[in-house]
Design an enzyme around this catalytic site. Structure first.
Site, mmCIF file in Angstrom:
data_model
loop_
_atom_site.group_PDB
_atom_site.id
_atom_site.type_symbol
_atom_site.label_atom_id
_atom_site.label_comp_id
_atom_site.label_asym_id
_atom_site.label_seq_id
_atom_site.Cartn_x
_atom_site.Cartn_y
_atom_site.Cartn_z
ATOM 1 C CG PHE A 111 -0.524 0.714 2.331
ATOM 2 C CD1 PHE A 111 0.013 1.801 3.069
ATOM 3 C CD2 PHE A 111 0.169 -0.472 3.520
ATOM 4 C CE1 PHE A 111 0.377 2.401 3.872
ATOM 5 C CE2 PHE A 111 0.697 -0.229 4.757
ATOM 6 C CZ PHE A 111 0.519 1.508 4.605
ATOM 7 C CE LYS A 112 5.231 0.724 4.676
ATOM 8 N NZ LYS A 112 4.857 -0.035 5.222
ATOM 9 C CG ASP A 113 3.647 0.661 -4.120
ATOM 10 O OD1 ASP A 113 5.303 2.089 -4.228
ATOM 11 O OD2 ASP A 113 3.264 -0.176 -5.248
ATOM 12 C CG LEU A 116 6.709 6.294 -0.201
ATOM 13 C CD1 LEU A 116 7.303 5.046 0.775
ATOM 14 C CD2 LEU A 116 6.995 7.552 0.186
#
Ligand SMILES: *Cc1c(COP(=O)(O)O)cnc(C)c1O
Length: 466
Positions: A111-113, A116
């Site tokens: 999910f960090k995409d 970021l």
């Protein structure tokens, strides 16, 4: 929009400066001075929007006039176009009124995409305007590093140095970082553990003299406000897909640093009907212990099958504490200084308020594996270990079966094949097509001793000083 520090002493900043700053100078975290609030009517009018259009509506008040609307729209279109699913964050049904929101269709499969990919574009935009350069320095136990590298690889004004503990991240995670080509990308494998890496990053932010005043450090971990901001959007997205805002939703969120779930809390405060927020932790359960017994106390780090949630303290919890204390920065400062020395509690009425906002659960490795196996047997659907923790906690804490329960699917199962194997299943989760050749790609990284002077010297020598 102005941003203020949770410890009450650092100067208020605008969006651009908050983007480029890590911790506030008083050691606090930046939060918006006030939150935008959307009426049900307004939220209802967003039905049918694309993910990127929705993202614009939710985030624009935070960015305000720092970036012209047209430019911000274009950045969002580009950000979410790289996701490998048209819906960007598709919902998969597990059972009657129970769902997983797949947040792992971005380039690095976690999910960090969501945040970021956007952060990289925001940074480059602001730095181009200011004709300024930054060095991103970050420590990773896995997912943050690859997402940050992927998000910043095309940034002209950014050099990125990611420290990971040598031989202590999974091969998929390491390759996702070390196979990205670009002369502004620098992977450092430190002969030490994750805490050693994180300590070096923290100390370097505190004293940046090794950069000779020619550039400055910027943060990519979730102390950066822009990351939280981008994560608010998918709560609206899920709600609108399932009949919101005319019915309320429940969310279960696999939690480490309290970033993702804090975004859900903000969505609720911004007007989205959310009736339940479940904090789902692994055995590193400082948040669950606080919610159950009003004691905030650091324990030893445990290594689990869900390594992206292996933390001792949750940095973003400070942002919630700030609200629980009526936004009194001095009270937060006093509390956290005490907390760094031993266990602390907060006043009973404040704690009771926190319990109204959140439910919580802590899930061990065995139950994580049981959940992966059970869901696969029931649905032929493979969960990654972090998401499995969310699903278990969702079922354990659920209050009203009439309310849709949505677990945030934080990573693709192919990222964590060990947990799938340990659950006794003989299926092997395949990597998605765009990463199928990951094991053939050339790797680039430098192994350095566990020594801050050596690491800083490497950074000073290798950022592109133009
Ligand atoms: C980072 C991460 C988490 C924890 O997210 P926080 O925002 O730190 O709570 C959970 N699952 C996965 C797969 C992650 O990469």
């Amino acid at each position: 929009m102005r941003y203020i520090s949770t410890r009450g002493e650092a100067p208020a900043l605008g969006f651009e400066d908050v983007l480029l700053t890590g911790l506030a100078t008083d050691g606090g975290l930046y939060v918006p001075e006030s939150l935008p609030h959307f009426s049900l009517e307004e939220i209802r009018s967003w039905r049918g929007l694309s993910y990127s259009e929705l993202a614009f509506n939710v985030m624009h008040p935070f960015v305000d006039d720092a970036i012209p609307a047209e430019d911000f729209r274009r950045m969002l279109d580009e950000t979410y176009a790289v996701f490998a699913h048209k819906a960007v964050a598709p919902l998969v049904q597990l059972d009657t009124n129970e769902w997983v929101m797949e947040l792992f269709r971005g380039p690095t499969l976690a999910f960090k995409d969501f945040a970021l990919q956007l952060l990289g574009r925001l940074l480059d935009y602001v730095l181009e305007k200011r004709q300024q350069h930054v060095v991103i320095m970050g420590a990773t136990s896995g997912d943050t590093g690859s997402a940050a590298i992927e998000g910043c690889r095309r940034c002209e004004h950014v050099d990125i140095f990611i420290l990971h503990p040598y031989q202590r991240v999974s091969e998929v995670q390491r390759r996702q970082m070390t196979t990205v080509q670009g002369d502004n990308i620098h992977n450092i494998a430190v002969r030490g553990n994750f805490d050693d890496c994180q300590r070096m990053v923290k100390e370097s932010f505190g004293n940046q003299s090794f950069l000779g005043g020619k550039t400055q450090l910027a943060a990519v971990n979730s102390i950066n406000w822009a990351r939280i901001m981008a994560q608010i959007v998918y709560y609206f997205h899920a709600s609108l897909a399932l009949g919101g805002p005319d019915r309320s939703m429940a969310f279960s969120v696999p939690t480490g640093n309290f970033g993702d779930i804090f975004a859900g809390y903000l969505a609720k405060k911004m007007g989205l009907p959310i009736s339940q927020l479940v904090i789902a932790t692994n055995r590193n359960d400082i948040l669950h212990r606080f919610m159950s017994g009003n004691k905030y106390e650091q324990h030893q780090l445990e290594h689990t099958l869900s390594p992206s949630m292996d933390i001792m303290v949750s940095s973003n919890f400070e942002r919630l504490l700030f609200d629980l204390h009526g936004r009194d920065g001095l009270a937060v400062k006093t509390l956290l200084e005490k907390a760094s020395k031993g266990p602390v509690s907060i006043e009973d009425y404040r704690w009771k308020h926190a319990r109204k906002l959140f439910d919580s659960d802590a899930v061990d490795d065995k139950t994580t594996c049981d959940t992966i196996r059970e869901i696969y047997q029931q649905n032929e659907y493979l969960l990654d270990p972090h998401t499995a923790i969310g699903v278990h906690a969702a079922r354990n804490c659920r209050r009203d079966p009439a309310v849709p329960m949505i677990t945030l699917g934080t990573a693709h199962p192919a990222k964590f094949p060990d947990a799938v194997a340990e659950s006794g299943l003989s299926v092997k989760p395949p990597l998605p097509a765009h990463m199928a050749d990951l094991f053939e790609r050339e790797e680039r990284y430098t192994v350095l001793d566990n020594n801050i002077a050596g690491v800083q010297e490497f950074i000073a020598k290798n950022w592109k000083n133009t």
